[in-house]
Design a protein around this motif. Structure first.
Motif, PDB file in Angstrom:
ATOM      1  N   SER A   1       0.798  -1.264  -0.209  1.00 57.45           N
ATOM      2  CA  SER A   1       0.267   0.419   0.155  1.00 57.45           C
ATOM      3  C   SER A   1       1.150   1.038   0.427  1.00 57.45           C
ATOM      4  O   SER A   1       1.218   1.910   1.396  1.00 57.45           O
ATOM      5  N   PRO A   2       1.247   1.498  -0.778  1.00 54.10           N
ATOM      6  CA  PRO A   2       2.342   2.915  -0.911  1.00 54.10           C
ATOM      7  C   PRO A   2       1.989   3.796  -0.161  1.00 54.10           C
ATOM      8  O   PRO A   2       0.810   4.587  -0.322  1.00 54.10           O
ATOM      9  N   GLU A   3       2.706   4.892   0.219  1.00 54.62           N
ATOM     10  CA  GLU A   3       2.676   6.292   0.963  1.00 54.62           C
ATOM     11  C   GLU A   3       1.848   7.278  -0.515  1.00 54.62           C
ATOM     12  O   GLU A   3       0.954   8.108  -0.394  1.00 54.62           O
ATOM     13  N   GLN A   4       2.490   7.256  -1.749  1.00 56.86           N
ATOM     14  CA  GLN A   4       2.172   7.635  -2.991  1.00 56.86           C
ATOM     15  C   GLN A   4       1.125   7.234  -3.819  1.00 56.86           C
ATOM     16  O   GLN A   4       2.169   5.864  -4.535  1.00 56.86           O
ATOM     17  N   ARG A   5       0.464   6.748  -4.286  1.00 58.02           N
ATOM     18  CA  ARG A   5      -0.520   5.833  -5.038  1.00 58.02           C
ATOM     19  C   ARG A   5      -0.960   6.874  -7.112  1.00 58.02           C
ATOM     20  O   ARG A   5      -1.313   7.626  -6.884  1.00 58.02           O
ATOM     21  N   GLY A   6       0.100   6.188  -7.586  1.00 58.50           N
ATOM     22  CA  GLY A   6      -0.206   6.404  -8.340  1.00 58.50           C
ATOM     23  C   GLY A   6      -1.747   6.065  -9.574  1.00 58.50           C
ATOM     24  O   GLY A   6      -1.962   4.918  -8.888  1.00 58.50           O
ATOM     25  N   VAL A   7      -2.540   7.019 -10.429  1.00 56.22           N
ATOM     26  CA  VAL A   7      -3.596   6.914 -10.298  1.00 56.22           C
ATOM     27  C   VAL A   7      -3.845   8.287 -11.732  1.00 56.22           C
ATOM     28  O   VAL A   7      -3.195   8.575 -12.116  1.00 56.22           O
TER      29      VAL A   7
END
Length: 255
Positions: free
Chosen positions: A44-50
């Motif tokens: 569960s990344p701290e910064q999520r790519g969307v």
């Protein structure tokens, strides 16, 4: 809800498709460290790519390729083959995070209707594509591959058009890369991602949306002929080929 970026776990006999879906609904996805790994990492990344569906960007050269229909783009006709191709090594990718457990789990999700492939074909040969998981109005992009120039990119444009057409609100790219940034992908904090995910899971979306009708240059959003309720919709659209001009009508941001 606080989630770690990495949490190890899951031997091959402890993970099920149902557990995998619950993990996605909580903002967590699995990866293997190597192709031959016997365990999975839950991430569960701290910064999520969307990739924002309302601000998707199609570079002009790619738009010309999409419109040319150089490649025949099909949906869900070769899911296992797409996954196998994504698991292979390639220049710049000497190791794969797709191990045998992931191949089996996502194959099961596909048979249950939760995982899909978008495929590029030329002369009846699979030359590129991608696969991912859907829940509600969220689509979780997993991996893509190319055997010819731009084929994974063409598959992505077709995927985005299908998600827009079907009422999806979230396209999860997991991590932000330079490759995805050209399409408008951004990184958002985990808290914001979970907020968007919750909203998307409450959305009623349709991956097997109707084919377009009409000729190049004009189109209709009217449903294709035939019974499009439940299984009728699936049978009418699995493998259906959308023309490039229609796809570009739905993904209008170009340069």
């Amino acid at each position: 809800m606080t989630l770690p970026c990495y949490a190890t776990g899951g031997m091959s006999n402890s993970t099920s498709p149902e557990l995998l879906l619950r993990a996605y609904a909580a903002g967590i996805f699995p990866m293997a460290e190597r192709r031959d790994s016997e365990t999975l990492m839950w991430i569960s990344p701290e910064q999520r790519g969307v990739i924002p569906l309302d601000n998707f960007h199609v570079p002009s050269r790619l738009a010309r390729t999409v419109k040319s229909d150089r490649f025949e783009v099909r949906v869900d006709t070769a899911f296992a083959e797409v996954m196998a191709a994504c698991a292979q090594t390639a220049p710049g990718r000497e190791q794969s995070w797709i191990n045998d457990e992931i191949l089996a789990l996502y194959g099961a999700l596909h048979r249950q209707g939760h995982a899909h492939s978008v495929e590029c074909w030329r002369e009846d040969r699979l030359v590129g594509g991608l696969y991912g998981v859907r829940l509600g109005g969220a689509f979780f992009g997993e991996s893509m591959f190319s055997r010819e120039r731009d084929t994974s990119k063409v598959a992505l444009v077709h995927l985005v058009a299908r998600l827009i057409r079907g009422g999806f609100t979230l396209l999860d790219a997991q991590f932000l890369t330079d490759h995805l940034a050209q399409f408008g992908a951004v990184a958002i904090p985990r808290r914001e991602y979970l907020r968007r995910l919750k909203k998307a899971l409450e959305t009623d979306a349709n991956f097997y949306c109707p084919e377009p009708s009409g000729r190049s240059g004009s189109f209709s959003l009217a449903e294709a002929s035939g019974d499009l309720g439940l299984t009728g919709a699936v049978e009418a659209t699995v493998g259906a080929v959308w023309p490039g001009w229609f796809v570009l009508q739905l993904t209008t941001h170009t340069s």
